[in-house]
Design a protein around this motif. Structure first.
Motif, mmCIF file in Angstrom:
data_model
loop_
_atom_site.group_PDB
_atom_site.id
_atom_site.type_symbol
_atom_site.label_atom_id
_atom_site.label_comp_id
_atom_site.label_asym_id
_atom_site.label_seq_id
_atom_site.Cartn_x
_atom_site.Cartn_y
_atom_site.Cartn_z
ATOM 1 N N HIS A 1 -5.765 -9.496 -1.845
ATOM 2 C CA HIS A 1 -4.740 -10.148 -1.179
ATOM 3 C C HIS A 1 -5.873 -11.234 -0.358
ATOM 4 C CE1 HIS A 1 -1.856 -7.027 -1.230
ATOM 5 N NE2 HIS A 1 -3.007 -6.098 -1.152
ATOM 6 N N ASP A 2 -5.455 -12.708 -0.440
ATOM 7 C CA ASP A 2 -6.316 -13.548 0.027
ATOM 8 C C ASP A 2 -5.362 -14.755 0.250
ATOM 9 O OD1 ASP A 2 -5.647 -14.749 -2.286
ATOM 10 O OD2 ASP A 2 -7.701 -14.757 -3.541
ATOM 11 N N ARG A 3 -6.098 -15.861 0.890
ATOM 12 C CA ARG A 3 -5.222 -16.824 1.313
ATOM 13 C C ARG A 3 -4.430 -17.479 0.368
ATOM 14 N NH1 ARG A 3 -7.875 -21.996 0.182
ATOM 15 N NH2 ARG A 3 -9.943 -21.692 -0.660
ATOM 16 N N HIS A 4 -4.663 -17.359 -0.595
ATOM 17 C CA HIS A 4 -3.742 -17.915 -1.963
ATOM 18 C C HIS A 4 -2.585 -17.154 -2.187
ATOM 19 C CE1 HIS A 4 -7.087 -20.796 -3.018
ATOM 20 N NE2 HIS A 4 -7.855 -19.537 -3.261
ATOM 21 N N SER A 5 -2.675 -15.778 -1.892
ATOM 22 C CA SER A 5 -1.333 -14.859 -1.982
ATOM 23 C C SER A 5 -0.939 -14.249 -0.794
ATOM 24 C CB SER A 5 -1.839 -13.653 -2.890
ATOM 25 O OG SER A 5 -2.912 -13.049 -1.978
ATOM 26 N N VAL A 6 -1.494 -14.526 0.478
ATOM 27 C CA VAL A 6 -0.952 -14.097 1.704
ATOM 28 C C VAL A 6 -0.878 -15.380 2.685
ATOM 29 C CG1 VAL A 6 -1.202 -12.600 3.656
ATOM 30 C CG2 VAL A 6 -1.820 -11.928 1.244
ATOM 31 N N THR A 7 0.331 -15.434 3.162
ATOM 32 C CA THR A 7 0.667 -16.694 4.034
ATOM 33 C C THR A 7 0.047 -16.243 5.367
ATOM 34 O OG1 THR A 7 2.702 -17.272 2.658
ATOM 35 C CG2 THR A 7 2.294 -18.368 5.116
ATOM 36 N N GLY A 8 -0.675 -17.175 6.027
ATOM 37 C CA GLY A 8 -1.165 -16.940 7.435
ATOM 38 C C GLY A 8 -2.470 -16.101 7.447
ATOM 39 N N LEU A 9 -3.067 -15.799 6.356
ATOM 40 C CA LEU A 9 -4.143 -14.851 6.516
ATOM 41 C C LEU A 9 -5.312 -15.385 7.210
ATOM 42 C CD1 LEU A 9 -5.404 -12.010 5.768
ATOM 43 C CD2 LEU A 9 -5.935 -12.854 3.488
ATOM 44 N N ASP A 10 -5.607 -16.712 6.692
ATOM 45 C CA ASP A 10 -6.770 -17.246 7.392
ATOM 46 C C ASP A 10 -6.529 -17.977 8.630
ATOM 47 O OD1 ASP A 10 -9.026 -16.283 6.107
ATOM 48 O OD2 ASP A 10 -9.153 -17.814 4.518
ATOM 49 N N VAL B 1 1.019 -1.099 0.004
ATOM 50 C CA VAL B 1 -0.026 -0.077 0.156
ATOM 51 C C VAL B 1 0.670 1.196 -0.147
ATOM 52 C CG1 VAL B 1 -1.893 1.413 1.275
ATOM 53 C CG2 VAL B 1 -2.154 -1.268 1.075
ATOM 54 N N GLU B 2 2.061 1.302 0.756
ATOM 55 C CA GLU B 2 2.682 2.319 0.986
ATOM 56 C C GLU B 2 3.474 2.698 -0.537
ATOM 57 O OE1 GLU B 2 6.418 4.259 3.734
ATOM 58 O OE2 GLU B 2 5.948 1.983 3.953
ATOM 59 N N ALA B 3 3.771 1.368 -1.292
ATOM 60 C CA ALA B 3 4.403 1.700 -2.646
ATOM 61 C C ALA B 3 3.582 2.371 -3.419
ATOM 62 C CB ALA B 3 4.771 0.417 -2.936
ATOM 63 N N ASP B 4 2.218 2.041 -3.416
ATOM 64 C CA ASP B 4 1.182 2.627 -4.409
ATOM 65 C C ASP B 4 1.084 4.081 -3.789
ATOM 66 O OD1 ASP B 4 0.867 0.797 -6.135
ATOM 67 O OD2 ASP B 4 -0.485 -0.097 -4.851
ATOM 68 N N LEU B 5 0.907 4.427 -2.447
ATOM 69 C CA LEU B 5 0.884 5.842 -1.827
ATOM 70 C C LEU B 5 2.164 6.800 -2.542
ATOM 71 C CD1 LEU B 5 -0.528 5.296 1.489
ATOM 72 C CD2 LEU B 5 -1.582 6.681 -0.293
ATOM 73 N N ALA B 6 3.224 6.172 -2.588
ATOM 74 C CA ALA B 6 4.402 6.892 -2.934
ATOM 75 C C ALA B 6 4.710 6.972 -4.228
ATOM 76 C CB ALA B 6 5.778 6.240 -2.163
ATOM 77 N N GLY B 7 3.995 6.173 -5.109
ATOM 78 C CA GLY B 7 4.294 6.125 -6.669
ATOM 79 C C GLY B 7 3.716 7.283 -7.244
ATOM 80 N N GLY B 8 3.654 7.130 -8.562
ATOM 81 C CA GLY B 8 3.030 8.270 -9.310
ATOM 82 C C GLY B 8 1.641 8.310 -9.139
ATOM 83 N N MET B 9 0.977 9.142 -10.086
ATOM 84 C CA MET B 9 -0.539 9.355 -9.828
ATOM 85 C C MET B 9 -1.424 8.130 -10.181
ATOM 86 S SD MET B 9 -0.700 12.378 -8.507
ATOM 87 C CE MET B 9 -2.583 12.372 -8.641
ATOM 88 N N ARG B 10 -1.758 7.420 -8.993
ATOM 89 C CA ARG B 10 -2.330 6.024 -9.451
ATOM 90 C C ARG B 10 -3.465 5.961 -8.536
ATOM 91 N NH1 ARG B 10 -0.864 0.271 -8.186
ATOM 92 N NH2 ARG B 10 -2.501 -0.921 -9.050
ATOM 93 N N GLN B 11 -4.660 5.537 -8.805
ATOM 94 C CA GLN B 11 -5.750 5.301 -7.989
ATOM 95 C C GLN B 11 -5.978 3.900 -7.802
ATOM 96 O OE1 GLN B 11 -6.100 7.325 -10.767
ATOM 97 N NE2 GLN B 11 -5.473 9.129 -9.513
ATOM 98 N N CYS B 12 -5.945 3.400 -6.520
ATOM 99 C CA CYS B 12 -6.074 1.798 -6.574
ATOM 100 C C CYS B 12 -6.700 1.325 -5.296
ATOM 101 C CB CYS B 12 -4.795 1.077 -6.757
ATOM 102 S SG CYS B 12 -3.472 1.613 -5.413
ATOM 103 N N MET B 13 -7.029 0.275 -5.250
ATOM 104 C CA MET B 13 -7.910 -0.386 -3.980
ATOM 105 C C MET B 13 -7.115 -1.838 -3.764
ATOM 106 S SD MET B 13 -11.794 -1.410 -3.754
ATOM 107 C CE MET B 13 -12.358 -2.612 -2.497
ATOM 108 N N HIS B 14 -6.542 -1.909 -2.438
ATOM 109 C CA HIS B 14 -6.161 -3.201 -2.082
ATOM 110 C C HIS B 14 -7.324 -3.767 -1.159
ATOM 111 C CE1 HIS B 14 -1.737 -2.673 -3.008
ATOM 112 N NE2 HIS B 14 -2.218 -1.526 -3.121
ATOM 113 N N VAL B 15 -7.457 -4.724 -1.530
ATOM 114 C CA VAL B 15 -8.778 -5.549 -0.653
ATOM 115 C C VAL B 15 -8.334 -6.896 -0.295
ATOM 116 C CG1 VAL B 15 -9.730 -6.558 -3.031
ATOM 117 C CG2 VAL B 15 -11.174 -6.325 -0.848
ATOM 118 N N VAL B 16 -8.612 -6.983 1.075
ATOM 119 C CA VAL B 16 -7.957 -8.235 1.644
ATOM 120 C C VAL B 16 -9.533 -9.234 2.036
ATOM 121 C CG1 VAL B 16 -7.168 -9.270 3.932
ATOM 122 C CG2 VAL B 16 -6.318 -6.971 2.851
ATOM 123 N N PHE B 17 -9.642 -10.335 1.285
ATOM 124 C CA PHE B 17 -10.582 -11.101 1.527
ATOM 125 C C PHE B 17 -9.951 -12.434 2.598
ATOM 126 C CE2 PHE B 17 -11.523 -9.805 -2.804
ATOM 127 C CZ PHE B 17 -12.664 -9.241 -2.419
#
Length: 845
Positions: free
Chosen positions: A453-462, A334-350
């Protein structure tokens, strides 16, 4: 004369000060609060006796009672009476102490006065404090508007309009009987949230007295009744109704309240509102978002994160939340997107329920606040205003918006990101949602904005990874909350906690091993059936992600005095926490199946019906648009599949019959009733109800999708596949789904539903070896439809680059295998295996 704080019982003082400073209180004003103000000609506004005399002068009567004088005057000379009220009660000059009231932070202002004193004080451009967004009369539709509202419970004078004032007995009766006016909402608020009352007689108000004598404040924060003097008999009435009497004149009370909030006005939570944006934009945005600051976190007295209370920002600030690796990983992205160029995005955690999503979001937000970014948390009370959000954020630099439970508002987030992109405003959204609602979010947010971001891409989420389990062991030891496991080594605890739900572990930490087995006995130990119902309903609503407003307890017959006593019972407080006028089950009582088994099904059904009917006043055109909490609770509890989690499907039709009178005008009611009939195998009624839903909302893509999906399902499940009736149903269903697709051209859910249902019809035709139709031509036409759907899925931007894109491949792979079965390229064993396979399920709304 003693101060306000001095007159509050010592055990309640800290709670009052903390909650008042943080805007938890509503204000109720009576005639005594306006008598120091003047009309446009400088005359003091009258109290009841003076108003009676002035109305008598208009009508030539000699009445001593205000209600009688008003009744006669409105009959004899309504026009003259309207002119009198317009000249006497509009363009008023507020008394100086009202400016102090404006500087306080109020949840909402209620007034029994018909004048515009409140509107005038908040309309002063030189005033400080909240901005007034809307003013309502008791007859207006209930709506949670942007910013601070003032509601005139006895009507307000509107020059040029007929009077809608409440003075006569008939008027009082009308206010009580009007279930969709603001009056029921006031009573619910009176019970569930703290009030400060100034200048009102309360028990002398006919419409209010009936309810106030029964509906008592039951929250933990004291409700105050402020007046110059309190007689002994009045104090007795206040005490038995859970009100704290404060003897103080209005001017002195306003001064003290002003002083109490002076510190708050210097905090980041208050000061950020000085940003360079129009005042109405700031008011709108501030009513929807709270700034997260390291120096201004808030935790109500008695809150204990380790005891299963809902996590707060304050818990993260004070490092009570264990920092797992996945928190840092998402924070860095998230910080990388905030620090980057003019970009609008949504990180969603399932992730699943009670997996620690909120804790992870707060932990990630700590990192971002420390890095100097503005982080705002969405309150989740009603929808945002896109233009105001953009106006406030465009001058603040890169900002993060945190949404805890985004599915109900994902369409608004999409519009916000789209407008931010058009205006070159840097906005990043970090959103959390349960895995079961994933499809809604995926559907509403275009892939170009979305990072999942979900259990397939994030270890230890569920479930806890081995490393996360070790981090948690060390964390609870630092905080001294491991008494039940004292003496166990780190390795043993890590082995015991690895691959378990984090809140399951936390519950065990606090309450010992085997705690789940003790839930039902503890539940059965509650004082009575009503207490058990309250816990059950709270648990039921919590399973959807919603806290239960306290006022809903009245819908099942729990009166405020009973609930106040219940809230003091140890057996109850060990299962439920009460914060902000809402009930939340402690995580160890989240096993709803254990609770449900202890209550007779008929009792559950009647409680659900009563609760849903009690929510009817909150459903109108405005609340559908703003999507306030009560409206969203109703939508969740009305869902057929949600109800099936606690009652048998054979009982659903009875439930919908009982609430039909309240909701027969709602398309969602008919859609869910259709789904209930479908689940029970009553396809004819299901079709009729689904069609009714589409008639009521022809442009609603979800209603059309439900209808189209049902029609195709009937083509292979209700009639003989391949028969003329089957093809008719298929054709109608296909057309409905195509119509739904046209309403949202990139609608992946509609495409996937059409793909899956068409494939199921195809499979049934093969498995039943249909011989009564033109076999080759029908299969060729159906295969052409499937090929067209497949190509549309490949071209869908809402599916591409998301995990749902894999579903397209799975469906097409099954289609190819079914073709091999049809053409004889598979042997008997292979064919039997393919025909037994179920297509992957598609997310439901």
């Amino acid at each position: 004369m003693p101060s306000i704080v001095d007159q509050i019982p010592a055990s309640l003082r800290d709670r009052f000060v903390a909650d008042f400073r943080h805007g938890k209180y509503s204000l109720l004003l009576g005639a005594g609060a306006s008598c120091d103000s003047t009309d446009s000609s400088g005359r003091n506004l009258p109290l009841a006796a003076g108003l009676t005399t002035e109305i008598n002068d208009i009508s030539g009567t000699r009445q001593s009672n205000l209600a009688d004088a008003y009744d006669i005057a409105i009959e004899r000379n309504p026009k003259l009476l309207e002119e009198y009220f317009a000249s006497r009660f509009t363009n008023c000059q507020p008394s100086p102490w009202m400016n102090k009231i404006r500087s306080c932070i109020w949840k909402r202002i209620w007034t029994l006065n018909v004048d515009d004193v409140v509107e005038q004080v908040y309309g002063d451009p030189n005033g400080q404090g909240q901005l007034l967004s809307a003013s309502y009369s008791w007859t207006d539709d209930i709506v949670d508007d942007f910013g601070l509202q003032v509601v005139h419970l006895h009507g307000k004078v509107r020059p040029g309009s007929p009077l809608d004032l409440v003075f006569s007995i008939t008027d009082y009766v009308n206010t009580i009987e009007n279930k969709r006016s603001w009056i029921p909402l006031f009573f619910n608020s009176w019970v569930g949230s703290p009030f400060i009352t100034i200048g009102a007689t309360l028990f002398a108000e006919y419409d209010l007295a009936r309810a106030i004598r029964v509906k008592q404040p039951i929250g933990k924060s004291p409700s105050l009744y402020i007046t110059r003097t309190i007689r002994d008999d009045m104090r007795e009435q206040l005490e038995i109704r859970n009100l704290v009497g404060i003897e103080l004149d209005a001017s002195s009370a306003a001064e003290e309240l002003f002083d109490l909030t002076s510190e708050t006005r210097q905090t980041a939570r208050y000061q950020w509102q000085s940003t360079a944006a129009a005042s109405h934009h700031i008011a709108t945005f501030a009513s929807r978002f709270d700034i997260l600051s390291l120096n201004d976190s808030y935790s109500p007295p008695g809150h204990d994160f380790f005891l299963g209370f809902e996590p707060l920002w304050d818990d993260a600030v004070n490092r009570k939340i264990a920092a797992f690796d996945w928190h840092e990983s998402i924070g860095k992205k998230v910080e990388a997107d905030l620090a980057g160029g003019m970009r609008q995005c949504m990180h969603v955690v399932f992730s699943s329920n009670l997996s620690g999503k909120t804790c992870g979001a707060y932990s990630s937000a700590i990192r971002l606040v420390e890095a100097g970014y503005s982080v705002f948390k969405f309150r989740g009370e009603q929808t945002i205003d896109v233009s105001s959000t953009i106006a406030v954020l465009e001058g603040r630099g890169p900002s993060l918006l945190l949404y805890d439970g985004v599915a109900d508002f994902s369409q608004d987030v999409y519009m916000l990101l789209e407008e931010a992109e058009r205006r070159n405003v840097k906005i990043v959204v970090l959103a959390l949602e349960r895995s079961s609602r994933r499809q809604i979010v995926i559907e509403d947010i275009p892939a170009k904005y979305l990072t999942v971001h979900d259990r397939h891409s994030v270890t230890g989420l569920d479930r806890l990874s081995r490393r996360s389990a070790r981090i948690l062991v060390e964390h609870v030891r630092r905080h001294g909350r491991y008494a039940r496991f004292h003496g166990m080594g780190t390795a043993s605890l890590v082995n015991q906690w690895e691959n378990r739900n984090v809140f399951d572990v936390m519950s065990e930490l606090e309450f010992g091993q085997g705690y789940r087995d003790r839930i039902r006995p503890q539940f059965e130990a509650l004082p009575d059936d009503n207490a058990r119902l309250v816990v059950f309903l709270a648990s039921f609503l919590n399973s959807f992600g919603y806290a239960m407003p306290i006022f809903l307890t009245q819908s099942i017959g729990v009166q405020s005095r009973d609930f106040r006593n219940l809230s003091k019972a140890r057996e109850f407080t060990e299962l439920v926490s009460i914060e902000g006028g809402r009930l939340t089950c402690r995580y160890r009582s989240s096993a709803i199946n254990s609770i449900r088994a202890a209550i007779h099904e008929d009792v559950i059904i009647n409680a659900l019906i009563s609760m849903m009917v009690s929510l009817a006043p909150y459903v109108n055109r405005r609340t559908r648009k703003t999507r306030n909490l009560e409206y969203r609770i109703l939508r969740a509890t009305m869902r057929a599949r949600g109800l099936m989690s606690v009652v048998r499907k054979s009982k659903l039709e009875y439930i919908y019959d009982e609430i039909a009178e309240a909701y027969s005008h709602e398309s969602a009611f008919w859609e869910q009733r259709s789904i209930a009939c479908q689940l029970a195998g009553n396809y004819v009624s299901a079709t009729s109800y689904a069609a009714k839903a589409v008639d009521l909302a022809p442009k609603d893509v979800r209603r059309r999708t439900t209808f189209g999906r049902l029609l195709i399902l009937r083509s292979y499940n209700d009639v003989k596949p391949g028969s003329p009736e089957s093809w008719d149903l298929y054709g109608q269903g296909r057309d409905e789904l195509i119509a739904a697709e046209s309403l949202t051209p990139n609608n992946g859910v509609v495409l996937l539903n059409r793909f899956r249902q068409t494939l199921l019809l195809y499979r049934e035709l093969i498995s039943r070896a249909v011989d009564e139709c033109d076999f080759q031509d029908d299969f060729t036409a159906l295969e052409a439809d499937i090929a067209t759907i497949y190509k549309s899925c490949l071209d869908s931007s809402s599916l591409r680059q998301t995990a749902e894109y894999n579903t397209v491949s799975e469906l097409y792979g099954l289609f190819m295998q079914l073709r091999f079965v049809r053409t004889g390229e598979f042997d008997t064993i292979q064919s039997r295996h393919v025909l037994s396979r179920q297509p992957p399920s598609i997310g439901e709304w």
